[in-house]
Design an enzyme around this catalytic site. Sequence first.
Site, PDB file in Angstrom:
ATOM      1  N   HIS A   1       0.850  -1.207   0.000  1.00 42.76           N
ATOM      2  CA  HIS A   1       0.000   0.000   0.000  1.00 42.76           C
ATOM      3  C   HIS A   1       0.881   1.251   0.000  1.00 42.76           C
ATOM      4  O   HIS A   1       0.687   2.160  -0.810  1.00 42.76           O
ATOM      5  CB  HIS A   1      -0.926  -0.004   1.219  1.00 42.76           C
ATOM      6  CG  HIS A   1      -1.549   1.326   1.527  1.00 42.76           C
ATOM      7  ND1 HIS A   1      -2.602   1.833   0.797  1.00 42.76           N
ATOM      8  CD2 HIS A   1      -1.273   2.261   2.466  1.00 42.76           C
ATOM      9  CE1 HIS A   1      -2.939   3.025   1.284  1.00 42.76           C
ATOM     10  NE2 HIS A   1      -2.148   3.318   2.297  1.00 42.76           N
TER      11      HIS A   1
ATOM     12  N   TRP B   1       7.231  -0.151   3.748  1.00 45.44           N
ATOM     13  CA  TRP B   1       7.703   0.529   2.523  1.00 45.44           C
ATOM     14  C   TRP B   1       9.085   1.109   2.745  1.00 45.44           C
ATOM     15  O   TRP B   1       9.813   1.368   1.800  1.00 45.44           O
ATOM     16  CB  TRP B   1       6.715   1.594   2.062  1.00 45.44           C
ATOM     17  CG  TRP B   1       6.879   2.944   2.693  1.00 45.44           C
ATOM     18  CD1 TRP B   1       6.323   3.355   3.865  1.00 45.44           C
ATOM     19  CD2 TRP B   1       7.639   4.048   2.203  1.00 45.44           C
ATOM     20  NE1 TRP B   1       6.702   4.649   4.133  1.00 45.44           N
ATOM     21  CE2 TRP B   1       7.511   5.104   3.126  1.00 45.44           C
ATOM     22  CE3 TRP B   1       8.424   4.264   1.068  1.00 45.44           C
ATOM     23  CZ2 TRP B   1       8.141   6.338   2.965  1.00 45.44           C
ATOM     24  CZ3 TRP B   1       9.047   5.498   0.912  1.00 45.44           C
ATOM     25  CH2 TRP B   1       8.897   6.519   1.852  1.00 45.44           C
TER      26      TRP B   1
ATOM     27  N   SER C   1      11.311   8.159 -12.524  1.00 48.87           N
ATOM     28  CA  SER C   1      11.174   9.520 -11.969  1.00 48.87           C
ATOM     29  C   SER C   1      12.382  10.372 -12.281  1.00 48.87           C
ATOM     30  O   SER C   1      12.237  11.572 -12.482  1.00 48.87           O
ATOM     31  CB  SER C   1      10.965   9.568 -10.459  1.00 48.87           C
ATOM     32  OG  SER C   1      10.677   8.388  -9.907  1.00 48.87           O
TER      33      SER C   1
ATOM     34  N   GLU D   1      12.177  13.144  -0.185  1.00 48.65           N
ATOM     35  CA  GLU D   1      11.067  12.502  -0.882  1.00 48.65           C
ATOM     36  C   GLU D   1       9.715  13.041  -0.407  1.00 48.65           C
ATOM     37  O   GLU D   1       8.812  13.241  -1.214  1.00 48.65           O
ATOM     38  CB  GLU D   1      11.142  10.980  -0.685  1.00 48.65           C
ATOM     39  CG  GLU D   1       9.915  10.197  -1.109  1.00 48.65           C
ATOM     40  CD  GLU D   1       9.699  10.157  -2.611  1.00 48.65           C
ATOM     41  OE1 GLU D   1      10.658  10.464  -3.358  1.00 48.65           O
ATOM     42  OE2 GLU D   1       8.577   9.847  -3.038  1.00 48.65           O
TER      43      GLU D   1
ATOM     44  N   TYR E   1       9.052  15.954   0.545  1.00 44.94           N
ATOM     45  CA  TYR E   1       8.842  17.273  -0.071  1.00 44.94           C
ATOM     46  C   TYR E   1       8.616  17.154  -1.563  1.00 44.94           C
ATOM     47  O   TYR E   1       7.936  17.989  -2.165  1.00 44.94           O
ATOM     48  CB  TYR E   1       9.986  18.222   0.283  1.00 44.94           C
ATOM     49  CG  TYR E   1       9.906  18.538   1.758  1.00 44.94           C
ATOM     50  CD1 TYR E   1       8.917  19.389   2.219  1.00 44.94           C
ATOM     51  CD2 TYR E   1      10.723  17.917   2.681  1.00 44.94           C
ATOM     52  CE1 TYR E   1       8.765  19.626   3.569  1.00 44.94           C
ATOM     53  CE2 TYR E   1      10.575  18.149   4.030  1.00 44.94           C
ATOM     54  CZ  TYR E   1       9.596  19.002   4.474  1.00 44.94           C
ATOM     55  OH  TYR E   1       9.432  19.211   5.797  1.00 44.94           O
TER      56      TYR E   1
ATOM     57  N   SER F   1      -1.304  27.254  -5.306  1.00 43.73           N
ATOM     58  CA  SER F   1      -0.912  28.640  -5.578  1.00 43.73           C
ATOM     59  C   SER F   1      -1.428  29.094  -6.932  1.00 43.73           C
ATOM     60  O   SER F   1      -1.371  30.272  -7.258  1.00 43.73           O
ATOM     61  CB  SER F   1       0.610  28.786  -5.557  1.00 43.73           C
ATOM     62  OG  SER F   1       1.104  28.396  -4.309  1.00 43.73           O
TER      63      SER F   1
ATOM     64  N   HIS G   1      13.596  11.152  11.733  1.00 42.07           N
ATOM     65  CA  HIS G   1      12.840   9.906  11.611  1.00 42.07           C
ATOM     66  C   HIS G   1      13.409   8.834  12.522  1.00 42.07           C
ATOM     67  O   HIS G   1      12.864   7.745  12.610  1.00 42.07           O
ATOM     68  CB  HIS G   1      12.885   9.391  10.172  1.00 42.07           C
ATOM     69  CG  HIS G   1      12.187  10.283   9.199  1.00 42.07           C
ATOM     70  ND1 HIS G   1      10.866  10.130   8.873  1.00 42.07           N
ATOM     71  CD2 HIS G   1      12.609  11.364   8.513  1.00 42.07           C
ATOM     72  CE1 HIS G   1      10.518  11.075   8.003  1.00 42.07           C
ATOM     73  NE2 HIS G   1      11.558  11.829   7.776  1.00 42.07           N
TER      74      HIS G   1
ATOM     75  N   THR H   1       7.175  27.133   5.477  1.00 43.47           N
ATOM     76  CA  THR H   1       5.848  26.558   5.248  1.00 43.47           C
ATOM     77  C   THR H   1       4.777  27.525   5.751  1.00 43.47           C
ATOM     78  O   THR H   1       3.739  27.706   5.115  1.00 43.47           O
ATOM     79  CB  THR H   1       5.726  25.201   5.957  1.00 43.47           C
ATOM     80  OG1 THR H   1       6.898  24.440   5.675  1.00 43.47           O
ATOM     81  CG2 THR H   1       4.520  24.437   5.479  1.00 43.47           C
TER      82      THR H   1
ATOM     83  N   LYS I   1       4.112  30.213   3.346  1.00 47.81           N
ATOM     84  CA  LYS I   1       3.211  29.787   2.275  1.00 47.81           C
ATOM     85  C   LYS I   1       1.764  29.824   2.724  1.00 47.81           C
ATOM     86  O   LYS I   1       0.896  30.373   2.037  1.00 47.81           O
ATOM     87  CB  LYS I   1       3.578  28.372   1.829  1.00 47.81           C
ATOM     88  CG  LYS I   1       4.823  28.370   1.011  1.00 47.81           C
ATOM     89  CD  LYS I   1       5.158  26.989   0.540  1.00 47.81           C
ATOM     90  CE  LYS I   1       6.128  27.068  -0.601  1.00 47.81           C
ATOM     91  NZ  LYS I   1       5.585  27.740  -1.780  1.00 47.81           N
TER      92      LYS I   1
ATOM     93  N   ARG J   1       1.668   1.327  15.118  1.00 44.68           N
ATOM     94  CA  ARG J   1       1.322   1.152  13.711  1.00 44.68           C
ATOM     95  C   ARG J   1       1.836  -0.189  13.214  1.00 44.68           C
ATOM     96  O   ARG J   1       2.630  -0.843  13.875  1.00 44.68           O
ATOM     97  CB  ARG J   1       1.888   2.299  12.876  1.00 44.68           C
ATOM     98  CG  ARG J   1       3.395   2.370  12.872  1.00 44.68           C
ATOM     99  CD  ARG J   1       3.905   3.644  12.226  1.00 44.68           C
ATOM    100  NE  ARG J   1       3.898   3.548  10.772  1.00 44.68           N
ATOM    101  CZ  ARG J   1       4.831   4.109   9.982  1.00 44.68           C
ATOM    102  NH1 ARG J   1       5.830   4.790  10.511  1.00 44.68           N
ATOM    103  NH2 ARG J   1       4.764   3.999   8.678  1.00 44.68           N
TER     104      ARG J   1
END
Lengths: 184, 532
Positions: free
Chosen positions: B83, B148, B177, B262, B264, B275, B310, B335, B338, B457
Amino acid sequence: MTAPNQTGLDPRVKKTLTRLVLGVFAMFGFGFALVPLYDVFCDITGLNGKTNTQAAQYSVEGVDKERLVTVQFISRMAKGIPWQFEPMVREIKVHPGERKVVKFFAKNEAQRDIIGQAVPSVSPGQAALYFQKIECFCFNHQPLKGQESIEMALQFYVDPELPKDISTLTLSYTLYDITASVGK
Amino acid sequence: MTTETISHDSHDDAHDHHDHKMTGIKRWLFTTNHKDIGSMYLWFSFIMLLTGGAMAMVIRAELFQPGLQIISPDFFNQMTTVHGLIMVFGAIMPAFTGLANWMIPMMIGAPDMALPRLNNWSFWILPFAFTILLSSFFMAGGAPNFGWTFYAPLSTTYSNGSTAFFVFAVHIMGISSIMGAINIVVTIMNMRAPGMTYMKMPLFVWTFFITAYLLVAVMPVLAGVVTMVLTDTYFGTSFFDAAGGGDPVMFQHIFWFFGHPEVYIMILPAFGIVSTTIPAFSRKKLFGYSSMVYATASIAFLSFIVWAHHMFTTGMPLFGELFFMYCTMLIAVPTGVKVFNWVATMWRGAITFETPMLFSIAFVILFTIGGFSGLMLALTPVDFQYHDTYFVVAHFHYVLVTGALFSIYAGVYYWLPKWTGYMFDETLSKAHFWCSLISVNVLFFPMHFLGLAGMPRRIPDYALQFADFNKWVSIGGFAFGLSQLIFLAVVIKCIRGGKQAEAKPWDGAEGLEWTVASPAPYHTFEKPPKVD
């Protein structure tokens, strides 16, 4: 301005493209360069709790009698190694600078010969730089015949430079079966 | 802005006989047209969204009640792993690449992407990557089950045999990519219409420009780390194997060196989309354009020096914890710039609430919730409590679902009239929005509380006290999953017909893409427009 579907590339496009492709390869290399960089970084900072892999020279002037540090010993077996392996002393108190010898017991409970390798790790990581092994079974492979047992020695001292806020350090050994990779 | 409108008598129709346009399946296989490739990317990502979504439904069905009832724990792990992989690499990233393909050439006045053949290839290797990944479900041992994030030694020593398939699939996704990103950078740097300086580019183009640089920088690192996992598993190397002198914690450092930029990569394009939409429906210019550009660049830069947040619980010196904590909190500044700029754009604007605007407003509010929970996770002392709980799951689903995915919906609804030539069904699309908005919050909001209460989790079972919330979460999950079928209906209906769309169907919209006819002709801006 380039038109699409032409075979020749605009030189400006070519230049940007070349730079980007080089960038991609450089970053792929950088990914691998992180491995030695990480090791160097950890050697300096002790970040990953790895201890010295070569015997250290005992070169301490004076034992710090004022201070007592607790050293704990833990052992664990990696998946699939049929050994019994444990410290004969769980915990000792030492003065920084003082030389100590502790013993570990190992027994190969299988019938076949197995070569073991103990990998040490010190927690907290910062203490790893100050935990000096003068003699350790972990410097060598440990071959044991079927059902053979052994007492293995570890001689160490704690560097008196150990930061003041660390009063307990834990030495953990994980024992791996490396028969297959040594046999090759 | 003065522009030339290029009109073709024969426009986008699958059975049309344009000079170098083939028919049938060959048109799609061999196409080098950025619009065709953009459409394929978007359809592919939607199929992947439904595939990954179906796996999420399995996860939520298992978690509907405490205890193990539907699937085995191992299959549960495969579900969470695949997933995650599908949603990150199959749904969000290709959807953004699709939008970039469709819109960037039209926004900068270029006839196509700079490297059209490379473009074709970067799309067409993707279905193979996901076929490889999904085929492992049908093999002995099953699909990847190590998360993942494929932490060593779970993916090396304890792999269920799927590691090779996983690694090759990720390699192909990565190559795809990287090629897509190279194409975006080359296009933006070399194909802008005369007069379009960097600081005149739409913010959408800016965010993709910066994102593409991030991709070029970190996707090769991901390729490196999966290669190390591959050789550790099959060729006897010891990068991450302590027995051979390696270090499993190093895996996490290298992985998150890729992994944080990644995240971001998956949100900066979203910033670009909203925007674009918020000024259009507020009928005002974007507030603080240049500060938006600099904020995007700052976020991209900071994303490289925060990865270890992390891994606070792996045992780090205090200095390291403080460094990564402060750097992470620093990201809240650009951020915040923004978010305030979007709010300031709406302030005293003549706002109308068409579906793209609804999704954009929801994005601003819900992404901010995700940002705040991120700020909480950045605090080292409390992260020890939140680490690996449902609080983390709530956080990243707020930024990726109500953030990235909602922005993609905003973008698709905004440009759908340009793509199809028809207006979409307003009522149905609003039904999609409201169903999604309500169900997504029922789905993810209670997860915050579950996490704070300690539910871990990636575990198929849970303690009884979490039962009620999990039931609500699962109901929200099923409702959210079903709501996405409304979107499919809207899109299909819009392709088949509807009210004819004008060249500029939104009166507040700005940009070169609205100067061409709707639907956009197969070839646009063969002669570059002039931008003043």
